[in-house]
Scaffold this active site. Structure first.
Site, PDB file in Angstrom:
ATOM      1  N   ASP A  37       0.814  -1.211   0.000  1.00  0.00           N
ATOM      2  CA  ASP A  37       0.000   0.000   0.000  1.00  0.00           C
ATOM      3  C   ASP A  37       0.857   1.275   0.000  1.00  0.00           C
ATOM      4  OD1 ASP A  37       1.027  -0.295   2.468  1.00  0.00           O
ATOM      5  OD2 ASP A  37      -0.845   0.027   3.572  1.00  0.00           O
ATOM      6  N   HIS A 241      24.227  -1.410 -18.294  1.00  0.00           N
ATOM      7  CA  HIS A 241      23.312  -0.798 -17.332  1.00  0.00           C
ATOM      8  C   HIS A 241      23.415  -1.498 -15.974  1.00  0.00           C
ATOM      9  CE1 HIS A 241      20.802   1.020 -20.817  1.00  0.00           C
ATOM     10  NE2 HIS A 241      21.801   1.795 -20.478  1.00  0.00           N
ATOM     11  N   ASP A 258      28.094   6.355 -14.140  1.00  0.00           N
ATOM     12  CA  ASP A 258      27.160   6.965 -15.089  1.00  0.00           C
ATOM     13  C   ASP A 258      25.987   7.457 -14.255  1.00  0.00           C
ATOM     14  OD1 ASP A 258      25.274   7.619 -16.989  1.00  0.00           O
ATOM     15  OD2 ASP A 258      25.615   5.836 -18.227  1.00  0.00           O
ATOM     16  N   ASP A 269      23.164  13.669 -17.803  1.00  0.00           N
ATOM     17  CA  ASP A 269      23.598  12.278 -18.011  1.00  0.00           C
ATOM     18  C   ASP A 269      25.099  12.290 -18.271  1.00  0.00           C
ATOM     19  OD1 ASP A 269      23.889   9.634 -18.767  1.00  0.00           O
ATOM     20  OD2 ASP A 269      22.596   9.760 -20.533  1.00  0.00           O
ATOM     21  N   HIS A 348      27.011  -0.041 -28.477  1.00  0.00           N
ATOM     22  CA  HIS A 348      25.872   0.896 -28.476  1.00  0.00           C
ATOM     23  C   HIS A 348      26.165   2.105 -29.346  1.00  0.00           C
ATOM     24  CE1 HIS A 348      27.944   3.462 -25.478  1.00  0.00           C
ATOM     25  NE2 HIS A 348      28.207   2.354 -24.791  1.00  0.00           N
ATOM     26  N   HIS A 352      22.209  10.141 -27.607  1.00  0.00           N
ATOM     27  CA  HIS A 352      20.740  10.204 -27.682  1.00  0.00           C
ATOM     28  C   HIS A 352      20.319  11.613 -27.311  1.00  0.00           C
ATOM     29  CE1 HIS A 352      20.922   9.953 -23.251  1.00  0.00           C
ATOM     30  NE2 HIS A 352      21.805   8.990 -23.421  1.00  0.00           N
ATOM     31  N   HIS A 359      16.466   9.691 -22.063  1.00  0.00           N
ATOM     32  CA  HIS A 359      16.484   9.322 -23.489  1.00  0.00           C
ATOM     33  C   HIS A 359      15.291  10.062 -24.084  1.00  0.00           C
ATOM     34  CE1 HIS A 359      18.631   5.371 -22.180  1.00  0.00           C
ATOM     35  NE2 HIS A 359      19.453   6.403 -22.240  1.00  0.00           N
ATOM     36  N   GLU A 382      28.752   9.700 -26.016  1.00  0.00           N
ATOM     37  CA  GLU A 382      29.195   8.729 -25.013  1.00  0.00           C
ATOM     38  C   GLU A 382      29.850   7.477 -25.598  1.00  0.00           C
ATOM     39  OE1 GLU A 382      25.838   6.721 -22.993  1.00  0.00           O
ATOM     40  OE2 GLU A 382      24.534   8.166 -23.956  1.00  0.00           O
ATOM     41  N   TYR A 386      34.471  -1.762 -24.093  1.00  0.00           N
ATOM     42  CA  TYR A 386      34.258  -2.757 -23.044  1.00  0.00           C
ATOM     43  C   TYR A 386      34.988  -4.041 -23.455  1.00  0.00           C
ATOM     44  CZ  TYR A 386      30.293   0.488 -22.669  1.00  0.00           C
ATOM     45  OH  TYR A 386      29.512   1.606 -22.596  1.00  0.00           O
ATOM     46  N   ARG A 404      33.726   4.311 -20.383  1.00  0.00           N
ATOM     47  CA  ARG A 404      32.782   5.158 -21.128  1.00  0.00           C
ATOM     48  C   ARG A 404      33.002   6.583 -20.651  1.00  0.00           C
ATOM     49  NH1 ARG A 404      28.477   2.427 -20.252  1.00  0.00           N
ATOM     50  NH2 ARG A 404      27.370   3.572 -18.630  1.00  0.00           N
ATOM     51  N   GLU A 406      31.055  10.304 -21.095  1.00  0.00           N
ATOM     52  CA  GLU A 406      29.791  10.852 -21.605  1.00  0.00           C
ATOM     53  C   GLU A 406      29.587  12.290 -21.161  1.00  0.00           C
ATOM     54  OE1 GLU A 406      26.235   8.868 -20.053  1.00  0.00           O
ATOM     55  OE2 GLU A 406      25.072   9.664 -21.735  1.00  0.00           O
TER      56      GLU A 406
HETATM   57  N1  GLY Z   1      22.588   6.488 -18.478  1.00  0.00           N
HETATM   58  C1  GLY Z   1      21.986   5.955 -19.628  1.00  0.00           C
HETATM   59  C2  GLY Z   1      22.653   6.419 -20.830  1.00  0.00           C
HETATM   60  O1  GLY Z   1      23.791   6.841 -20.774  1.00  0.00           O
HETATM   61  O2  GLY Z   1      22.091   6.457 -21.875  1.00  0.00           O
HETATM   62 MN    MN Z   2      24.642   7.805 -19.126  1.00  0.00          MN
HETATM   63 MN    MN Z   3      23.381   8.587 -22.076  1.00  0.00          MN
END
Ligand code: GLY
Ligand code: MN
Ligand code: MN
Length: 436
Positions: A37, A241, A258, A269, A348, A352, A359, A382, A386, A404, A406
């Protein structure tokens, strides 16, 4: 802050894209059960927020261009003092007129009686089909209610149009006030990343670092991260992720963070990757400097007139080149790119759109072509590498490293503006900060 005039301007702009004799219907987010609840903290639907600024669940917006008694109609929870004592304040329909600029506001419990009357005689309904199953059913019931009255002369709407096309194109271009909020969101995340870098030491846990990030977010007015923060040490960084954030930080490993803030609805981000003990090994430096080089080259490509895939193509080019040099990939660069060999280590895309959603919305292709960048758009850049811990085709010294980098980039008339530039990212800057 986005003022009332800007919300009104957004509604006007949207209504200008609608055909004559139409109505738009947009619903708020609903509360979600977290445990029996108790609910997750409420977060408003981004489209609904963009058009109203109204912060409560259980609300519906109708935009009715040309309606004599007002074009902006809001349905929302009624005031209820006992309920408010337990669960928090409500605006109520009466105050919504003044506070949010509604022309008319009604209790949500009356929507089944009132909304069909507002839809009647309108040919088209602009609506986000498929977003909320329950609402989809109710909208059809309202249409059917009008259909059942045709013998009495009622005119049911005959067409549904996806509201997202026009609305999401509007959201892609950030206003001056939105850019201000995105700068603030970015600044908060920058400070959080710097705090994490300064605090980080072998023996701490990933969760300790998450606490430092969120502490910095909260004390700067960003109560929530824009998405689940990723604090990934060692080869956890090879999971894109990773959000368990439960490992202990080992001397000699790297840490990938991240994390971005949500400030007044707007996301930042940022990713940075750095050595837990503050000093890069030679192997870490090899990979790190390659990713950094690709990121800087990709950011260069963010400018009006270039299309949104150019940063990605540039990053792939630089990364492939560098991976050949480091012996990670073997063969001819052009062929490796054509065969997408890099995808084994970089799977990837390079970025974005970002805005109210991390996103964010907005088409990436137009007529099958990658979209051309224009001033006012904001996107991330970004790139990453890896190397799985068990990849025996790669020199041992590189295995189990994920890197990474970004940043969030505003497209400007002259080129670009890196909103998140405040977090150190060269080897020297990072080592200096961590030694301080
Ligand atoms: N943190 C998710 C991305 O970098 O798209
Ligand atoms: Mn990110
Ligand atoms: Mn991102």
């Amino acid at each position: 802050m986005i003022n009332k005039q800007e919300f009104a301007r957004r509604r006007q702009n949207l209504m200008q894209t609608m055909e004559d004799g139409s109505i738009a219907i947009v619903a708020s987010a609903q509360e979600l059960v977290r445990s029996r609840d108790t609910h997750f903290m409420f977060r408003q639907d981004s489209d609904f927020h963009y058009l109203t600024g109204f912060p409560e669940p259980n609300a519906v917006l109708a935009l009715i261009p040309g309606r004599e008694h007002g074009e902006f109609v809001l349905f929302c929870n009624e005031k209820d003092l006992e309920h408010e004592t337990w669960h928090g304040r409500r605006c109520g329909p009466e105050a919504a007129v003044d506070k949010y600029g509604a022309d008319d506001a009604f209790p949500i419990d009356d929507i089944d009686d009132i909304l069909p009357g507002l839809m009647e005689g309108r040919r088209r309904i602009y609506y986000e089909m498929g977003k909320n199953n329950e609402l989809d059913g109710r909208v059809m019931n309202w249409v059917n209610k009008i259909r059942s009255q045709v013998k009495k002369g009622a005119q049911p709407p005959g067409e549904f149009v996806d509201l997202r096309h026009a609305l999401h194109d509007m959201r892609l271009f950030k206003s001056a006030a939105e850019i201000k909020l995105m700068r603030k969101s970015s600044e908060i995340a920058v400070d959080a990343h710097i705090r994490a870098m300064k605090t980080c030491k072998p023996g701490m846990t990933e969760l300790d670092i998450e606490a430092e990030l969120h502490y910095e977010f909260c004390r700067n007015g960003a109560r929530f991260p824009a998405y689940a923060s990723i604090v990934a040490s060692g080869d956890n960084a090879c999971i894109l992720h990773y959000t368990e954030n439960e490992s202990r930080l080992k001397n000699g490993d790297m840490l990938l963070i991240d994390a971005g803030a949500e400030y007044q609805g707007y996301a930042s981000d940022i990713t940075r990757t750095f050595p837990i003990n503050g000093k890069f090994t030679n192997a870490q430096k090899d990979l790190y400097n390659l990713v950094l080089k690709s990121q800087i080259a990709a950011i260069e490509m963010v400018r009006p007139g270039n299309h949104w895939m150019q940063p990605h193509e540039t990053a792939v080019d630089v990364l492939t080149d560098g991976m050949i040099e480091l012996g990670i990939l073997k063969g001819d660069k052009a062929q490796l790119i054509e065969d997408e060999a890099y995808k084994k280590y970089y799977m990837h895309k390079t970025g974005h759109w970002i805005g109210l959603d991390v996103h964010d919305v907005g088409d990436y292709t137009i007529d099958n072509e990658p979209r051309v960048l224009e001033s006012g758009m904001v996107l991330t850049v970004e790139p990453a590498i890896y190397i799985p811990a068990d990849d025996e085709s790669v020199d041992k010294k590189y295995r189990g490293i994920g890197i990474r980098i970004e940043d969030d980039i505003l497209v400007t008339a002259e080129g670009n503006d890196v909103l998140t530039a405040g977090v150190p990212k060269t080897v020297e800057e990072i080592e200096t900060l961590m030694a301080s």
